[in-house]
Scaffold this active site. Structure first.
Site, mmCIF file in Angstrom:
data_model
loop_
_atom_site.group_PDB
_atom_site.id
_atom_site.type_symbol
_atom_site.label_atom_id
_atom_site.label_comp_id
_atom_site.label_asym_id
_atom_site.label_seq_id
_atom_site.Cartn_x
_atom_site.Cartn_y
_atom_site.Cartn_z
ATOM 1 N N THR A 34 3.985 1.496 -0.869
ATOM 2 C CA THR A 34 4.741 1.509 -2.121
ATOM 3 C C THR A 34 3.910 2.098 -3.250
ATOM 4 O OG1 THR A 34 6.009 -0.432 -1.418
ATOM 5 C CG2 THR A 34 5.985 0.064 -3.779
ATOM 6 N N LYS A 72 0.823 -1.217 0.000
ATOM 7 C CA LYS A 72 0.000 0.000 0.000
ATOM 8 C C LYS A 72 0.857 1.267 0.000
ATOM 9 C CE LYS A 72 -2.396 0.350 3.713
ATOM 10 N NZ LYS A 72 -1.453 1.208 4.466
ATOM 11 N N TRP A 88 7.100 -0.689 -7.883
ATOM 12 C CA TRP A 88 8.240 -1.217 -7.136
ATOM 13 C C TRP A 88 9.447 -1.363 -8.058
ATOM 14 C CZ3 TRP A 88 11.873 -4.991 -7.095
ATOM 15 C CH2 TRP A 88 12.563 -5.205 -5.890
ATOM 16 N N PHE A 105 -3.376 -0.265 7.269
ATOM 17 C CA PHE A 105 -3.940 -1.604 7.145
ATOM 18 C C PHE A 105 -5.057 -1.647 6.108
ATOM 19 C CE2 PHE A 105 -2.078 -2.016 11.536
ATOM 20 C CZ PHE A 105 -1.050 -2.860 11.153
ATOM 21 N N ALA A 112 -3.689 1.883 12.467
ATOM 22 C CA ALA A 112 -5.113 1.830 12.140
ATOM 23 C C ALA A 112 -5.834 0.678 12.821
ATOM 24 C CB ALA A 112 -5.308 1.732 10.630
ATOM 25 N N LYS A 144 7.036 -6.211 11.129
ATOM 26 C CA LYS A 144 6.474 -5.590 9.928
ATOM 27 C C LYS A 144 7.507 -4.826 9.118
ATOM 28 C CE LYS A 144 2.728 -2.449 8.527
ATOM 29 N NZ LYS A 144 3.549 -1.384 7.933
ATOM 30 N N ARG A 169 2.251 8.658 7.031
ATOM 31 C CA ARG A 169 2.517 8.610 8.465
ATOM 32 C C ARG A 169 3.988 8.287 8.714
ATOM 33 N NH1 ARG A 169 -0.800 3.831 9.985
ATOM 34 N NH2 ARG A 169 -0.247 3.342 7.835
ATOM 35 N N PHE A 214 3.512 -8.933 -9.820
ATOM 36 C CA PHE A 214 4.693 -9.757 -9.557
ATOM 37 C C PHE A 214 4.983 -10.616 -10.788
ATOM 38 C CE2 PHE A 214 3.430 -8.506 -5.375
ATOM 39 C CZ PHE A 214 4.571 -8.547 -4.585
#
Length: 556
Positions: free
Chosen positions: A73, A71, A409, A301, A273, A105, A94, A381
């Site tokens: 990224t 998210k 990415w 999230f 969140a 994480k 954030r 991907f």
């Protein structure tokens, strides 16, 4: 293949003054923290406040899985892509918490060619905002305990203290502690608790306050305890507001850094969140909107948590109207929701994808309830097959959403140009009827049930006796018109992290409720969610190091 931190370190950063100048920020309006970080002065917003607002774009996601969704990224890459299209854009994020950075994480700087830099500074201390919040939180706790020790003129009931200490680290042994042990000079013995800094009400206040005056008014309203008559005792009663504000006077100023492609990044505040409202600061977002034509922000999230709170708390409180929502998923994450083990997610499996896409379906339906145009994107991907990608595309379009792949990415802004174009088209051509989920005047239990049944898909809500009593007390005190901030597992639409996909016929269990009067919402704790996380068996801290030249390694 280079790691994220290696990619970030190999990128060329512009002096932050150059990045800021590109969107109209004057050098005198920057407070420098070295060459590549700066805080924005209070005078900046006063100068630009009459500018026309840009378009606000929210990036959210399906429920997170071990496969990763990307998210942040996509948020970063989308900001870079708008720049590639010649648009004046900024992103609003954030700040990362040290807890997950050293836990499991990782950081929150994006990834690959869609990162904000300097990523190691961002993930470790940054400009000290979290330390200021921690200090202000714990100053209030110290003043509270000192007041009781020095005679307790406010008649505080030590068994009804609700203010908790905090630190920005995962440390489960501090969840429930005893303080005041020792001799008479060591204070009053009582049970106490720690939460992680990002869950502190002061973090929420910092993120929702519009200026210092508003910040101090909110700090004054914080309820720290109840007296023996059952009346609330506030930070103002403890004469704590001025000193707390002094600790926060710089932290309230938004921070600016840049992406790898030099898109301005407003990074400020960092509530989780799953246990807080999960959005960056109102000051950062509003300032960015006055300086850029497009502002891309993210909420923590899945859309059941971050996006719902973005709409029902941040937008409601700040008067913001989002122009579009981008919903992020991956083929791998959808197959995980369809029952595929993490080790097998790269194997083509259309049946599992069909089973797992119900999670995406529910998030689409939820976002459409708020009346804002929705664009779904898949982080692509190399293991994704054309058949799988086309299936998701056709599914999303059948649900009335626009769809586009993201390759940010690998390719940075160039890999997000098609997505950015699709977002612009949605803003310009689709109707926007933004609305919040429930009205202010709805009773608190009805607000909770509305979120649980309409957003999570629950059949009902049950309450611990203490939670029901707390809700009645909150409404009696005059806080029934506040929005609710649900604390729930991020891994499932339900309050059970093991229920993947789109669970049904489940009941959400509310075990605790309290009012964050300064922040302006009521916190509802569900299931087994904790406001102080713990470290895993193999924490990320094991891999973090500093080489002989002072370069940090192991961050991701």
């Amino acid at each position: 293949m280079l790691s994220d931190i290696e990619i970030a370190r190999n990128s060329e950063m512009y002096p932050i003054g150059e990045v800021a100048k590109a969107i109209g920020v004057r050098d005198v309006e920057l407070e420098y923290y070295g060459k590549y970080k700066a805080k924005l002065s209070n005078e900046l917003y006063d100068r630009v406040k009459d500018n026309k607002d840009g378009k606000l774009i929210l990036v959210t996601a399906i429920n997170p899985t071990p496969a990763g969704e990307g998210k942040t990224t996509v948020t970063v890459g989308l900001g870079e892509a708008f720049g590639k299209l010649g648009k004046k854009a900024a992103i609003a994020l954030r700040e990362p918490s040290l807890g997950p950075c050293f836990g499991i994480k990782g950081g929150a700087a994006g990834g690959g060619m869609a990162q904000v830099v300097p990523m190691d500074d961002l993930n470790l201390h940054f400009t000290g905002d979290f330390h200021a919040i921690t200090s202000a939180n714990n100053l209030l706790a110290a003043l509270l305990d000192n007041h009781i020790k020095q005679g307790n003129a406010l008649d505080i009931d030590p068994k009804h203290i609700v203010w908790k200490r905090c630190e920005d680290m995962n440390d489960r042994v501090l969840r429930n502690i005893i303080v005041g042990l020792g001799g008479p000079g060591d204070g009053v013995v009582r049970e106490d608790h720690f939460i992680i800094t990002v869950a502190s009400e002061i973090m929420a206040i910092l993120c929702l306050a519009t200026d210092m005056k508003d910040l101090k008014e909110r700090l004054a309203k914080i309820i720290v305890a109840y007296n023996h008559s059952g009346d609330p005792v506030t930070a103002a009663d403890l004469q704590a507001v001025g000193a707390m504000a002094a600790l926060l006077k710089d932290a309230i100023k938004p921070n600016m850094i840049q992406t790898i492609e030099h898109t301005p990044a407003f990074v400020h505040g960092g509530p989780f969140a799953n246990i807080a409202h999960g959005c960056n600061s109102v000051k950062a977002t509003k300032t960015a909107l006055k300086l850029a034509d497009y502002v891309i922000t993210e909420a923590g999230f899945g859309a059941d948590l971050g996006a719902e709170k973005f709409f029902d708390i941040k937008c409601r409180k700040a008067g913001l109207t989002p122009s579009c929502v981008v919903l992020v998923a991956t083929v791998r994450a959808l197959k995980y929701n369809g029952g595929v083990a993490k080790t097998d997610l790269t194997t083509p499996n259309l049946d599992a994808l069909k089973n797992g896409i119900v999670n995406l379906e529910k998030h689409i339906e939820n976002l459409q309830r708020f009346g804002v145009p929705v664009v779904v994107t898949l982080n692509k991907f190399v293991s994704d097959t054309e058949e799988e990608l086309n299936f998701v595309k056709d599914f999303c379009e059948s649900k009335g959403c626009d769809f586009e792949l993201a390759e940010v990415w690998e390719k940075g802004g160039e890999g997000g140009k098609a997505l950015a174009s699709k977002v612009i088209s949605a803003i310009e051509n689709r109707e926007n009827h933004f609305k919040v989920l429930y009205p202010d005047e709805m009773p608190l239990k009805d607000k909770i049930k509305t979120i649980c049944t309409e957003i999570y898909g629950a059949s009902d809500v049950t309450y611990e006796a203490a939670a029901s009593k707390a809700l009645a007390k909150i409404e009696e005190m005059g806080y029934g018109n506040l929005p609710v901030c649900m604390a729930k597992t991020q891994y499932s639409l339900s309050d059970d992290p093991k229920k993947l996909g789109r669970p049904s016929d489940f009941i959400v269990h509310v075990r605790e409720v309290y009012v964050s009067a300064g922040a302006g919402f009521v916190v509802v704790i569900t299931g087994s969610i904790m406001t102080m996380p713990g470290l895993p068996k193999q924490p990320a801290a094991f891999s973090i190091d500093v080489d002989d030249n002072g370069n940090i390694t192991g961050l991701f």
